[in-house]
Design a protein around this motif. Structure first.
Motif, PDB file in Angstrom:
ATOM      1  N   ARG A 100       0.879  -0.699  -0.587  1.00 54.27           N
ATOM      2  CA  ARG A 100      -0.033  -0.587  -0.105  1.00 54.27           C
ATOM      3  C   ARG A 100       1.330   1.643  -0.179  1.00 54.27           C
ATOM      4  NH1 ARG A 100      -4.468   2.601  -0.886  1.00 54.27           N
ATOM      5  NH2 ARG A 100      -5.185   4.140   1.031  1.00 54.27           N
ATOM      6  N   PRO A 135      -8.268  -1.145   1.573  1.00 57.14           N
ATOM      7  CA  PRO A 135      -8.820  -1.537   0.358  1.00 57.14           C
ATOM      8  C   PRO A 135      -9.011  -2.535   0.024  1.00 57.14           C
ATOM      9  CG  PRO A 135      -6.701   0.381  -0.680  1.00 57.14           C
ATOM     10  CD  PRO A 135      -7.208   0.682   0.961  1.00 57.14           C
ATOM     11  N   LEU A 187      -6.447   3.188  -4.704  1.00 59.88           N
ATOM     12  CA  LEU A 187      -5.000   4.367  -4.350  1.00 59.88           C
ATOM     13  C   LEU A 187      -6.454   6.239  -3.392  1.00 59.88           C
ATOM     14  CD1 LEU A 187      -2.564   6.111  -6.236  1.00 59.88           C
ATOM     15  CD2 LEU A 187      -2.496   5.654  -3.835  1.00 59.88           C
ATOM     16  N   LEU A 214       2.516   1.993  -2.930  1.00 52.87           N
ATOM     17  CA  LEU A 214       1.517   2.196  -4.670  1.00 52.87           C
ATOM     18  C   LEU A 214       1.571   4.379  -3.800  1.00 52.87           C
ATOM     19  CD1 LEU A 214      -0.917   1.843  -6.392  1.00 52.87           C
ATOM     20  CD2 LEU A 214      -2.417   1.257  -4.630  1.00 52.87           C
ATOM     21  N   ILE A 215       0.851   4.245  -3.107  1.00 60.82           N
ATOM     22  CA  ILE A 215       0.893   6.076  -2.454  1.00 60.82           C
ATOM     23  C   ILE A 215       2.335   6.103  -2.525  1.00 60.82           C
ATOM     24  CG2 ILE A 215       0.670   7.665  -0.663  1.00 60.82           C
ATOM     25  CD1 ILE A 215      -0.599   5.629   1.086  1.00 60.82           C
ATOM     26  N   ARG A 221       3.771   5.641  -4.920  1.00 62.58           N
ATOM     27  CA  ARG A 221       3.923   5.423  -7.129  1.00 62.58           C
ATOM     28  C   ARG A 221       2.692   6.680  -7.568  1.00 62.58           C
ATOM     29  NH1 ARG A 221       2.349   0.544  -9.270  1.00 62.58           N
ATOM     30  NH2 ARG A 221       1.618  -0.275  -7.034  1.00 62.58           N
ATOM     31  N   GLY A 222       2.081   6.722  -6.787  1.00 64.92           N
ATOM     32  CA  GLY A 222       0.727   7.809  -7.119  1.00 64.92           C
ATOM     33  C   GLY A 222       1.234   9.302  -6.829  1.00 64.92           C
ATOM     34  N   GLU A 261      -5.372   0.182  -9.185  1.00 65.57           N
ATOM     35  CA  GLU A 261      -4.022   0.964  -8.467  1.00 65.57           C
ATOM     36  C   GLU A 261      -4.800   2.535  -8.338  1.00 65.57           C
ATOM     37  OE1 GLU A 261      -0.253  -1.371  -9.554  1.00 65.57           O
ATOM     38  OE2 GLU A 261      -1.109   0.479 -11.195  1.00 65.57           O
ATOM     39  N   PHE A 318      -4.503   8.773 -11.778  1.00 66.21           N
ATOM     40  CA  PHE A 318      -2.684   8.560 -12.333  1.00 66.21           C
ATOM     41  C   PHE A 318      -3.076   7.212 -13.518  1.00 66.21           C
ATOM     42  CE2 PHE A 318      -3.976   9.115  -7.968  1.00 66.21           C
ATOM     43  CZ  PHE A 318      -3.004   9.830  -7.438  1.00 66.21           C
ATOM     44  N   LEU A 345      -0.834   3.887 -13.733  1.00 62.94           N
ATOM     45  CA  LEU A 345      -1.132   2.960 -12.879  1.00 62.94           C
ATOM     46  C   LEU A 345      -2.461   2.156 -13.549  1.00 62.94           C
ATOM     47  CD1 LEU A 345      -1.015   4.812  -9.511  1.00 62.94           C
ATOM     48  CD2 LEU A 345       1.240   4.100 -10.563  1.00 62.94           C
TER      49      LEU A 345
END
Lengths: 295, 506
Positions: free
Chosen positions: A147, B109, B104, A150-151, A153-154, B100, B93, B96
């Motif tokens: 998680r 999730p 976010l 992912l954040i 990368r976001g 994904e 994004f 992604l």
């Protein structure tokens, strides 16, 4: 004759400094920050790690000190770029010059002393080499499965969107910059503590720049970084062997070979990837851009 | 006191340096209601919803959600309280995947596989087909919006905020969106819907709160009012109706024949066999969803991209191989979509910006030297004639608001008296008053005998302005149809951007 197994083990050692630095920079760039100060953080880690190992007599404490020093020297860069919105390229270059100068200044008393010996790990390989190899799947898993990854990368892909969703862009980036500094510090310390066994000024010799190049051409993936580091390490070991064997090629050319080979191969790879922006993930969307939120 | 409202604002105020964005704003959204927030650009709609979503903190006033005080510290807190928001500029994004992106936007999730199953389920329930494994970069605008909506739906929101959601959709996609919203509202969710499209609000919303200059000026049932009275409330005064009279189509001015071109960039669209004819006094509207070749067509007409010989003829003269300067001298002018950076240099003064396109036609440059007084005089003339609100011609272009700069860049071209003017998105992001002024100036230009091509994604604008309409779809231009009698449905089919519609209507 050159024994391929021995050569591979040497390759693993030779590629470790760049592997650490490049994995750290990979995480930093995936968070959207371009830190060109890798070389400066490596040399800082090389000196701080060496000094810590020398004074404590424990090389492992040396690596811990190197990680801490690398993270600390990266913090001014984090403050400059994340709070004062300074240009990342200029700040990163300044960090490299700052680190090189600082290490040269404080390194004077360390010149000529020997590093404490380190007990080898499994297969007679250095523990830090093992740690580096372990970091590759760990960072891959972090980026692609966790998680937090992912954040991160976001934040790197679209910082405005991440902010709109309520993620603290600055905090993620500062954490990433500190991590990148720690990794570069360990990479640098591997050169002084485990490879050369002493401190000399400018001993990282451009490894930080190679690490930066590898991140770009690895397509921002951990396995790609490993491949790039092995390529550089492999040619380094090979050219050292050739030098030792007395091949009649100028030494300068041989010393140049790892850098040249890495760049040529990486350019060839990237030329193929150039048009795949839509199909596969390449540069993080917000890489190198300032983020400023209106509240 | 019992409060049935899902959301209630009482006396909300917010100031930025030099601007009072919201002042004493009070309104309530009932459960099951689609509540429109109506206002011009800069009326304070976006600031207001950002406060509800925790992105901005109010200076004064109180917000209540389900009767409880609502003071979100950040969007996560707002989401936890049951507020979800779909943004005007998608907060997605690109690199992604759909799954994904949705993860976010959620607090906790579920694991990846479970999440994919839930996405598939919700998208089926609401008739919004989506593949969780697709990368967002490969999706159309309508599909991207579905990602945002499903991201919101997975959290079972009490209040769903939609910020100008239909501006990028085809009419069919918009209908699908409203069907979804109605379904949600029937389930008890309150929906706060921001838009300045009056017709759409009249047909789909239960209640409208109208903002002007940061203040609530009225609250009404939009179905009881005409679009004209709503517009009058929005801008605070009667809108002058557009005057289309007095135009006659004359001789052929511009001919484009079999114009084909490879995409200029990896992300661009190739033009495929474009053909069109434009007569004097005529306005040709070109519609289409963004990214179907609009920018490329404008670049080909303006001369930024040169095309094969014989493809672009102005009054019989072949301009295909000429650059922008030569085309301007010949009378073919263009105003691109992007005001800052393409139509105008942000850091240049307005005077310097006039020189960029009007230098030759207005004689502002002589023997390689700039005639400064003449340039300033021309900039001042544009400012006066087009009512550009600015301290003077020495102001930097970036200091102007979007609407004012748009009036300036359109005015700069119109006042050069072109033979043919090509404009792309002439009123994009411009408030209603400035948009009306820009449209009227295009009609006036056509009346004076010039030909005008309007490329736009705003179908109402195209129907209002153009005599003939054609659609641009994946770099192909449809045959033109007379605008009169054309319905939105027919246009939607011409645009052909109905991605996945057949599945959706099941």
């Amino acid at each position: 004759m050159i024994d391929p197994v021995a050569l591979f083990l040497l390759l693993l050692s030779a590629s470790t400094p760049i592997l650490f630095a490049a994995l750290g920079e990979l995480v930093v760039e995936r968070a959207g920050v371009l830190n060109l100060g890798v070389e400066g953080m490596m040399i800082t880690g090389a000196l701080a790690g060496f000094a810590a190992a020398y004074h404590t007599g424990n090389p492992f404490l040396g690596f811990a000190g190197a990680a801490l020093a690398g993270a600390l020297i990266a913090l001014p860069f984090a403050v400059l770029t994340q709070f004062l919105l300074s240009n990342q390229v200029a700040s990163g270059l300044a960090l490299t010059l700052f680190g090189l100068g600082l290490a040269a200044l404080f390194g004077k008393p360390m010149e000529g002393v020997k590093a404490p010996a380190m007990s080898p790990g499994p297969l007679g390989l250095n523990w830090i080499v093992w740690l580096g190899l372990l970091m590759v799947p760990a960072i891959w898993w972090f980026l692609n499965r966790s998680r937090a990854g992912l954040i991160l990368r976001g934040v790197g892909e679209n910082h405005d969107a991440a902010h709109a969703l309520g993620y603290d862009v600055r905090r993620v980036r500062i954490a990433a910059i500190a991590f990148g500094g720690a990794m570069a510090g360990i990479g640098g310390a591997f050169i002084s503590i485990s490879t050369v066994l002493q401190w000399t000024e400018g001993m990282t010799a451009g490894a930080g720049w190679i690490a930066l190049a590898i991140v770009v051409f690895s397509n921002w993936t951990a396995p790609g970084v490993l491949a790039g580091a092995w390529l550089f390490g492999g040619v380094t070991v090979l050219q050292l062997r050739l030098q030792a064997a007395g091949v009649r090629v100028p030494v300068q050319l041989l010393s140049m070979a790892p850098y040249l080979a890495t760049i040529i191969v990486l350019v060839a790879i990237s030329a193929r990837q150039k048009f795949s922006r839509r199909a596969g993930g390449t540069a993080p969307g917000s890489l190198g851009q300032d983020f400023h939120a209106l509240r | 006191m019992t409060d049935a409202a899902v959301f209630r604002a009482r006396g909300i105020g917010k100031s930025y340096p030099g601007v009072r964005a919201n002042d004493d704003v009070s309104f309530a959204v009932e459960p099951g209601e689609i509540h429109a927030l109506l206002g011009e650009n800069g009326a304070g709609k976006s600031t207001l919803v950002k406060m509800i979503y925790g992105l901005v903190r109010p200076d004064q006033g109180q917000m209540l959600l389900n009767g409880q005080p609502h003071q979100p510290a950040d969007p996560r807190a707002a989401r936890a309280a049951g507020v979800a928001m779909v943004f005007q500029h998608f907060s997605l994004f690109d690199a992604l995947t759909v799954a994904e992106n949705i993860a976010l936007g959620m607090e906790n999730p579920p694991p990846r596989r479970a999440l994919s199953v839930r996405i598939a389920q919700v998208s089926q329930d609401f008739g919004l087909p989506l593949n969780p494994a697709r990368r967002v970069a490969t999706l159309s605008a309508g599909e991207r919006q579905r990602v945002e909506i499903i991201r919101c739906l997975l959290q079972n929101p009490r209040l769903l905020i939609m910020d100008e959601p239909t501006s990028v959709l085809t009419p069919q996609e918009a209908d699908l969106l409203f069907a979804t919203l109605r379904k949600l509202a029937d389930g008890g969710t309150a929906i706060l819907y921001i838009s300045h499209k009056l017709e759409e609000i009249r047909t789909h919303c239960d209640r409208a709160t109208i903002l002007r200059g940061g203040v609530v000026v009225d609250s009404c049932d939009p179905r009881d009012h005409s679009a004209r009275t709503l517009a009058a409330m929005m801008v605070g005064g009667e809108m002058r109706p557009i005057d289309r009279s007095g135009r006659q189509s004359g001789e052929v001015l511009l001919q484009v024949r079999a114009l084909s071109q490879a995409a200029p960039a990896a992300e661009g669209t190739a033009l495929k066999g474009i053909a069109l004819t434009l007569r004097a006094g005529e306005i040709l509207g070109i519609g289409g969803v963004a990214g179907n070749g609009q920018d490329e067509l404008l670049a080909a007409l303006s001369g930024e991209i040169r095309s094969a010989a014989g493809t672009i003829l102005l009054e019989g003269a072949d301009l295909s191989r000429q650059g922008p300067e030569a085309r301007r001298s010949a009378g073919l002018l263009a105003a691109p979509e992007d005001r800052l950076g393409h139509a105008a240099v942000p850091d240049f003064s307005l005077t310097d910006n006039t020189l960029l396109t009007a230098g030759a036609r207005k004689g502002l440059v002589r023997r390689g030297l700039i005639d400064r007084p003449a340039a300033r005089a021309y900039a001042e003339a544009v400012i006066r004639a087009f009512d550009v609100r600015t301290p003077g011609p020495g102001t930097a272009a970036k200091a102007l608001s979007g609407g004012n700069l748009q009036k300036f860049v359109i005015g700069r071209e119109v006042m050069q008296a072109p033979r043919v003017l090509v404009v792309n998105q002439p009123t994009w992001g411009v408030d209603a008053g400035a948009a009306a002024a820009v449209r009227q100036s295009l009609l006036d230009l056509a009346r004076s005998g010039a030909g005008v091509i309007v490329i736009s994604q705003d179908l109402d604008e195209l129907l209002e302005l153009s005599d003939r309409f054609c659609a641009l779809n994946e770099g192909r231009l449809s045959d033109p149809r007379p605008t009169e009698g054309l319905t939105l449905d027919q246009i939607g089919l011409m645009l052909g951007g109905a991605h996945g519609m057949e599945v959706a209507h099941l």
